[in-house]
Design an enzyme around this catalytic site. Structure first.
Site, PDB file in Angstrom:
ATOM      1  N   PHE A  26      38.772  42.046  35.478  1.00 33.07           N
ATOM      2  CA  PHE A  26      39.149  42.859  34.332  1.00 33.07           C
ATOM      3  C   PHE A  26      37.932  43.169  33.471  1.00 33.07           C
ATOM      4  CE2 PHE A  26      41.083  43.004  29.948  1.00 33.07           C
ATOM      5  CZ  PHE A  26      41.699  44.245  30.109  1.00 33.07           C
ATOM      6  N   SER A  94      38.596  36.432  39.239  1.00 34.72           N
ATOM      7  CA  SER A  94      39.297  36.557  37.965  1.00 34.72           C
ATOM      8  C   SER A  94      40.547  37.426  38.121  1.00 34.72           C
ATOM      9  CB  SER A  94      38.342  37.118  36.913  1.00 34.72           C
ATOM     10  OG  SER A  94      38.872  36.973  35.611  1.00 34.72           O
ATOM     11  N   MET A  95      40.651  38.561  37.420  1.00 37.18           N
ATOM     12  CA  MET A  95      41.807  39.430  37.617  1.00 37.18           C
ATOM     13  C   MET A  95      41.843  39.960  39.051  1.00 37.18           C
ATOM     14  SD  MET A  95      42.961  43.017  35.821  1.00 37.18           S
ATOM     15  CE  MET A  95      41.834  44.002  36.832  1.00 37.18           C
ATOM     16  N   ASP A 195      34.399  26.977  32.583  1.00 36.55           N
ATOM     17  CA  ASP A 195      34.725  28.400  32.560  1.00 36.55           C
ATOM     18  C   ASP A 195      35.181  28.750  31.150  1.00 36.55           C
ATOM     19  OD1 ASP A 195      35.930  30.937  32.794  1.00 36.55           O
ATOM     20  OD2 ASP A 195      36.594  30.560  34.851  1.00 36.55           O
ATOM     21  N   HIS A 225      32.139  31.438  34.542  1.00 36.29           N
ATOM     22  CA  HIS A 225      33.227  32.252  35.073  1.00 36.29           C
ATOM     23  C   HIS A 225      32.799  33.208  36.184  1.00 36.29           C
ATOM     24  CE1 HIS A 225      37.000  34.342  35.229  1.00 36.29           C
ATOM     25  NE2 HIS A 225      36.430  35.499  34.944  1.00 36.29           N
TER      26      HIS A 225
END
Length: 253
Positions: A26, A94-95, A195, A225
């Protein structure tokens, strides 16, 4: 809308046996996934990383998109790869991991295996509870990009978080969590020990919620992250290639 330099999608045509679809996160761009893609391409795989709608341009444009747009993009690219390759794996950060899980939930055995790096399925941030309201009155908030431990490395991503788009991401999280048990594919789950964007509880929820019988877990001790650009990237890349080979061997029996 002009695309930021370096944010372009990329593709490498390799083996017709194995394809890998990469999904960025994202407010991020394919640049975040490019080193991983290059490693997999060098291993001989066909690799594709699309630029998600609303990404790699402006955060304002991202606010004009929803999770269904992002999902439609990766699903279409998956089907293109499936026309070229016998087996298609999906890897996400992530996303991108959220979208990967949704593909696995929806497409079943068509997905050969999935690799998730710091996937998100929820957030414990208190302000997230107000997203439905904030999305109506607040265009953007502080950005989340650039959480990297390695000195001198930057992430090509927005410096602002588009709030309406973030609210849509929350809707995707709800669906993905609800259907986690539909995930049966072999799973490589990597998460950073530290993270600052995605809370550790996300990896636990995924691991406990899926129905996969083949789960490999990797803890990234020296990355934040954006692990695909961080100190543990070589380890992550190597383990992901090993994962693909192992799954391919089992499927060939």
């Amino acid at each position: 809308m002009p695309v930021l330099a370096g944010a372009e999608p990329f593709r490498h045509t390799g083996s017709t046996e194995t394809g890998v679809l990469l999904c960025h996160g994202f407010t991020g761009t394919p640049a975040t996934m490019r080193p991983w893609g290059e490693y997999l391409a060098d291993a001989g795989y066909t690799v594709s990383c699309p630029r998600l709608p609303g990404h790699g341009t402006t955060w304002q444009e991202c606010n004009r998109t929803e999770w269904t747009d992002w999902y439609a993009c990766v699903e279409a690219e998956f089907h293109r790869l499936a026309q070229e390759c016998e087996s298609v794996f999906v890897f996400g950060l992530s996303m991108g991991g959220t979208l990967t899980l949704r593909l696995a939930e929806q497409l079943g055995d068509a997905v050969a295996g999935i690799a998730l790096v710091n996937p998100s399925v929820l957030t414990t941030r208190l302000d997230a509870k107000f997203l439905p309201l904030l999305s109506r009155v607040l265009p953007s908030a502080k950005g989340l990009a650039g959480d990297i431990a390695r000195p001198g490395v930057t992430e090509l991503a927005y410096d602002r978080t588009p709030v309406r788009a973030a609210h849509s991401l929350g809707k995707l999280w709800t669906l993905v969590r609800r259907d986690l048990a539909k995930v049966t594919q072999p799973l490589l789950l990597a998460h950073s020990a530290v993270d600052h964007v995605v809370e550790p509880v996300n990896a636990r929820i995924v691991a406990e919620g899926v129905s996969s019988t083949h789960i490999e877990k990797v803890v990234l001790h020296d990355s934040f992250h954006v692990a695909t650009l961080d100190n543990d990237a070589p380890l992550l890349f190597e383990r992901s290639a090993d994962f693909v080979r192992a799954v391919r061997q089992v499927r060939a029996r």
